[in-house]
Design a protein around this motif. Structure first.
Motif, PDB file in Angstrom:
ATOM      1  N   PHE A 208       0.826  -1.209   0.000  1.00 40.71           N
ATOM      2  CA  PHE A 208       0.000   0.000   0.000  1.00 40.71           C
ATOM      3  C   PHE A 208       0.860   1.259   0.000  1.00 40.71           C
ATOM      4  CE2 PHE A 208      -2.333   3.336   2.310  1.00 40.71           C
ATOM      5  CZ  PHE A 208      -3.472   3.427   1.538  1.00 40.71           C
ATOM      6  N   TYR A 209       1.780   1.345   0.947  1.00 43.86           N
ATOM      7  CA  TYR A 209       2.596   2.558   1.051  1.00 43.86           C
ATOM      8  C   TYR A 209       3.658   2.615  -0.041  1.00 43.86           C
ATOM      9  CZ  TYR A 209       0.477   3.863   5.474  1.00 43.86           C
ATOM     10  OH  TYR A 209      -0.415   4.255   6.445  1.00 43.86           O
ATOM     11  N   GLY A 210       4.134   1.451  -0.481  1.00 47.63           N
ATOM     12  CA  GLY A 210       5.124   1.451  -1.551  1.00 47.63           C
ATOM     13  C   GLY A 210       4.567   2.008  -2.845  1.00 47.63           C
ATOM     14  N   THR A 211       3.373   1.549  -3.225  1.00 50.38           N
ATOM     15  CA  THR A 211       2.768   2.057  -4.459  1.00 50.38           C
ATOM     16  C   THR A 211       2.288   3.497  -4.286  1.00 50.38           C
ATOM     17  OG1 THR A 211       0.662   1.050  -3.761  1.00 50.38           O
ATOM     18  CG2 THR A 211       2.035  -0.200  -5.292  1.00 50.38           C
TER      19      THR A 211
ATOM     20  N   SER B 238       3.334  12.428 -17.742  1.00 47.16           N
ATOM     21  CA  SER B 238       2.006  12.030 -17.253  1.00 47.16           C
ATOM     22  C   SER B 238       1.817  10.529 -17.404  1.00 47.16           C
ATOM     23  CB  SER B 238       0.920  12.783 -18.019  1.00 47.16           C
ATOM     24  OG  SER B 238       0.998  12.515 -19.415  1.00 47.16           O
ATOM     25  N   ARG B 239       2.505   9.906 -18.372  1.00 43.13           N
ATOM     26  CA  ARG B 239       2.375   8.474 -18.583  1.00 43.13           C
ATOM     27  C   ARG B 239       2.957   7.690 -17.404  1.00 43.13           C
ATOM     28  NH1 ARG B 239      -1.248   6.364 -21.291  1.00 43.13           N
ATOM     29  NH2 ARG B 239      -0.910   8.101 -22.747  1.00 43.13           N
ATOM     30  N   THR B 240       4.109   8.145 -16.879  1.00 42.88           N
ATOM     31  CA  THR B 240       4.707   7.489 -15.718  1.00 42.88           C
ATOM     32  C   THR B 240       3.803   7.614 -14.506  1.00 42.88           C
ATOM     33  OG1 THR B 240       6.925   7.986 -16.548  1.00 42.88           O
ATOM     34  CG2 THR B 240       6.732   7.431 -14.218  1.00 42.88           C
ATOM     35  N   SER B 241       3.265   8.802 -14.290  1.00 45.69           N
ATOM     36  CA  SER B 241       2.343   9.023 -13.176  1.00 45.69           C
ATOM     37  C   SER B 241       1.082   8.189 -13.335  1.00 45.69           C
ATOM     38  CB  SER B 241       1.989  10.511 -13.088  1.00 45.69           C
ATOM     39  OG  SER B 241       1.072  10.746 -12.051  1.00 45.69           O
TER      40      SER B 241
ATOM     41  N   TYR C 176      -1.479   1.885  -7.678  1.00 42.10           N
ATOM     42  CA  TYR C 176      -1.971   2.318  -6.368  1.00 42.10           C
ATOM     43  C   TYR C 176      -3.473   2.101  -6.218  1.00 42.10           C
ATOM     44  CZ  TYR C 176      -3.066   5.709  -2.643  1.00 42.10           C
ATOM     45  OH  TYR C 176      -3.522   6.321  -1.517  1.00 42.10           O
ATOM     46  N   THR C 177      -4.222   2.398  -7.264  1.00 44.81           N
ATOM     47  CA  THR C 177      -5.685   2.391  -7.156  1.00 44.81           C
ATOM     48  C   THR C 177      -6.335   1.084  -7.593  1.00 44.81           C
ATOM     49  OG1 THR C 177      -5.890   3.356  -9.375  1.00 44.81           O
ATOM     50  CG2 THR C 177      -5.803   4.886  -7.525  1.00 44.81           C
TER      51      THR C 177
ATOM     52  N   VAL D  39      -4.218  -2.214  -8.721  1.00 39.61           N
ATOM     53  CA  VAL D  39      -3.455  -3.436  -8.473  1.00 39.61           C
ATOM     54  C   VAL D  39      -3.399  -3.775  -6.988  1.00 39.61           C
ATOM     55  CG1 VAL D  39      -1.206  -4.544  -8.716  1.00 39.61           C
ATOM     56  CG2 VAL D  39      -2.087  -3.098 -10.560  1.00 39.61           C
ATOM     57  N   THR D  40      -3.132  -2.776  -6.143  1.00 37.04           N
ATOM     58  CA  THR D  40      -3.019  -3.040  -4.706  1.00 37.04           C
ATOM     59  C   THR D  40      -4.294  -3.615  -4.098  1.00 37.04           C
ATOM     60  OG1 THR D  40      -1.320  -1.326  -4.433  1.00 37.04           O
ATOM     61  CG2 THR D  40      -2.521  -1.991  -2.468  1.00 37.04           C
ATOM     62  N   PRO D  41      -5.483  -3.013  -4.318  1.00 36.71           N
ATOM     63  CA  PRO D  41      -6.700  -3.630  -3.772  1.00 36.71           C
ATOM     64  C   PRO D  41      -6.973  -5.018  -4.327  1.00 36.71           C
ATOM     65  CG  PRO D  41      -7.119  -1.343  -4.389  1.00 36.71           C
ATOM     66  CD  PRO D  41      -5.773  -1.703  -4.940  1.00 36.71           C
ATOM     67  N   MET D  42      -6.501  -5.300  -5.542  1.00 37.25           N
ATOM     68  CA  MET D  42      -6.707  -6.623  -6.130  1.00 37.25           C
ATOM     69  C   MET D  42      -5.821  -7.667  -5.459  1.00 37.25           C
ATOM     70  SD  MET D  42      -6.102  -7.870 -10.072  1.00 37.25           S
ATOM     71  CE  MET D  42      -4.315  -7.736  -9.900  1.00 37.25           C
ATOM     72  N   LEU D  43      -4.604  -7.284  -5.066  1.00 40.52           N
ATOM     73  CA  LEU D  43      -3.663  -8.244  -4.507  1.00 40.52           C
ATOM     74  C   LEU D  43      -3.898  -8.525  -3.031  1.00 40.52           C
ATOM     75  CD1 LEU D  43      -0.289  -7.176  -6.176  1.00 40.52           C
ATOM     76  CD2 LEU D  43      -1.814  -9.042  -6.820  1.00 40.52           C
ATOM     77  N   ASN D  44      -4.525  -7.595  -2.308  1.00 37.17           N
ATOM     78  CA  ASN D  44      -4.715  -7.772  -0.869  1.00 37.17           C
ATOM     79  C   ASN D  44      -5.410  -9.081  -0.498  1.00 37.17           C
ATOM     80  OD1 ASN D  44      -3.398  -5.392  -0.411  1.00 37.17           O
ATOM     81  ND2 ASN D  44      -5.219  -4.221   0.156  1.00 37.17           N
ATOM     82  N   PRO D  45      -6.518  -9.462  -1.165  1.00 37.25           N
ATOM     83  CA  PRO D  45      -7.158 -10.747  -0.808  1.00 37.25           C
ATOM     84  C   PRO D  45      -6.245 -11.945  -1.024  1.00 37.25           C
ATOM     85  CG  PRO D  45      -8.640  -9.391  -2.118  1.00 37.25           C
ATOM     86  CD  PRO D  45      -7.309  -8.737  -2.175  1.00 37.25           C
ATOM     87  N   PHE D  46      -5.429 -11.903  -2.074  1.00 33.21           N
ATOM     88  CA  PHE D  46      -4.509 -13.011  -2.339  1.00 33.21           C
ATOM     89  C   PHE D  46      -3.457 -13.109  -1.241  1.00 33.21           C
ATOM     90  CE2 PHE D  46      -6.147 -12.005  -6.584  1.00 33.21           C
ATOM     91  CZ  PHE D  46      -6.519 -13.267  -7.012  1.00 33.21           C
ATOM     92  N   ILE D  47      -2.968 -11.961  -0.790  1.00 32.70           N
ATOM     93  CA  ILE D  47      -1.952 -11.962   0.266  1.00 32.70           C
ATOM     94  C   ILE D  47      -2.509 -12.579   1.539  1.00 32.70           C
ATOM     95  CG2 ILE D  47      -0.565 -10.487   1.762  1.00 32.70           C
ATOM     96  CD1 ILE D  47      -0.281  -8.547  -0.584  1.00 32.70           C
TER      97      ILE D  47
END
Length: 321
Positions: free
Chosen positions: A251-254, A268-271, A278-279, A281-289
């Motif tokens: 969460f904090y890393g992303t 703007s592409r990098t951002s 952040y918005t 991928v992270t919420p998607m991975l939390n249940p798997f973790i």
């Protein structure tokens, strides 16, 4: 008077994924799949915790709130992005933009505060195990969760309502797939000093203080674990907070990656890529973790699915009969 170039904006243009129309279909399928996985995974976590009495503990109570926050956090931005990709449109209304900012901040701050509450829960469990049931009682956990929701809503209201005082120029283009508050402030023609101060104050209160609380909790946790003489005890203690620590880093890393990338480069592409991490991928991975690293959660999910599958088979059989 110079009011000719200032207006209360009626709509903004979200330019996030509008440039390359040849890959719109691929982007739509990719983000739709990620969104469905996010909602399904977090919903299964909530159902498993609610239906299994073995998981009616403070840690899983906060986890269910975190999963709900992740569903809402992703749903704030992704459905609108999918609609814009599908319709080849970049428009979001002024009211829709303010609503998106409000809910995005609410659930982003809520993630911060819930992760802090979970870190405190792990601190009490490892550093004060004999007093755990007394300290982390149901009433205190409920107050922590309620306080997290209330603080998040109040902080978001403060940041969003101050936007109402701003006027905007004729350029309404936001180089993002959602209404990001810093990007919206850049489009304002009126003075944004008050808004900037409110953003910094809210960030310090609802992001930096919780983050420092997490660091302090884990400093105490690691210190207590290192004092254990048994290697088995150390492994068991580390495994107790392994899933939560992985989510904290993710969460904090992303999140930091978004702001560091925007500060280090003007691309703007990098951002945009950092914001997707952040918005979405992270919420998607939390249940798997939490499901892959947690034996109790895996057992609860198996029991939940074993009840659902025979039920669906019975319904199908009844319909056929």
């Amino acid at each position: 008077m110079e009011s000719g170039n200032q207006t209360r904006a009626l709509e903004f243009l979200l330019l996030g994924f509008s440039a390359k129309s040849d890959i719109q279909f691929v982007l739509f399928g990719l983000f739709l799949s990620m969104y469905l996985v996010t909602v399904t995974g977090n919903l299964l976590i909530i159902l498993a915790i609610c239906s299994d009495s073995l998981l009616h503990t403070p840690m899983y109570f906060f986890l269910s709130n975190l999963s709900l926050a992740d569903i809402c956090f992703t749903s704030t931005t992704v459905p609108k992005m999918l609609w814009n990709i599908q319709t080849q449109s970049t428009i979001i209304t002024y009211e829709g933009c303010l609503s998106q900012i409000f809910f995005f901040i609410v659930f982003g701050c809520l993630d911060n505060l819930l992760l802090t509450a979970m870190a405190y829960d792990r601190f009490v469990a490892i550093c004060h195990p004999l007093h755990y049931s007394i300290i982390m009682n149901g009433q205190f956990c409920g107050l922590l969760a309620l306080g997290s929701w209330c603080l998040s809503i109040m902080g978001s209201l403060l940041e969003t309502l101050t936007l109402l005082r701003l006027s905007f120029c004729t350029n309404m283009e936001i180089p993002h797939f959602f209404c990001d508050l810093p990007e919206v402030l850049k489009l304002a023609c009126s003075d944004t000093f008050v808004n900037t101060m409110v953003v910094y104050s809210a960030t310090g209160l609802l992001a930096m203080i919780p983050f420092n609380g997490i660091l302090l909790s884990y400093f105490q946790i690691v210190s207590s674990i290192l004092k254990l003489s048994s290697a088995t005890g150390k492994y068991k203690a580390f495994s107790m907070c392994g899933s939560h620590l992985s989510v904290v880093f993710l969460f904090y890393g992303t999140g930091l990656g978004v702001y560091l990338s925007s500060a280090a480069t003007s691309s703007s592409r990098t951002s945009l890529v950092a914001s997707v991490m952040y918005t979405i991928v992270t919420p998607m991975l939390n249940p798997f973790i939490y499901s892959l690293r947690n034996r109790d959660m895996k057992g609860a999910l198996r029991r939940l699915l074993s009840r659902v599958v025979p039920l669906s088979s019975g319904v199908s059989g009844g319909v056929l009969w």
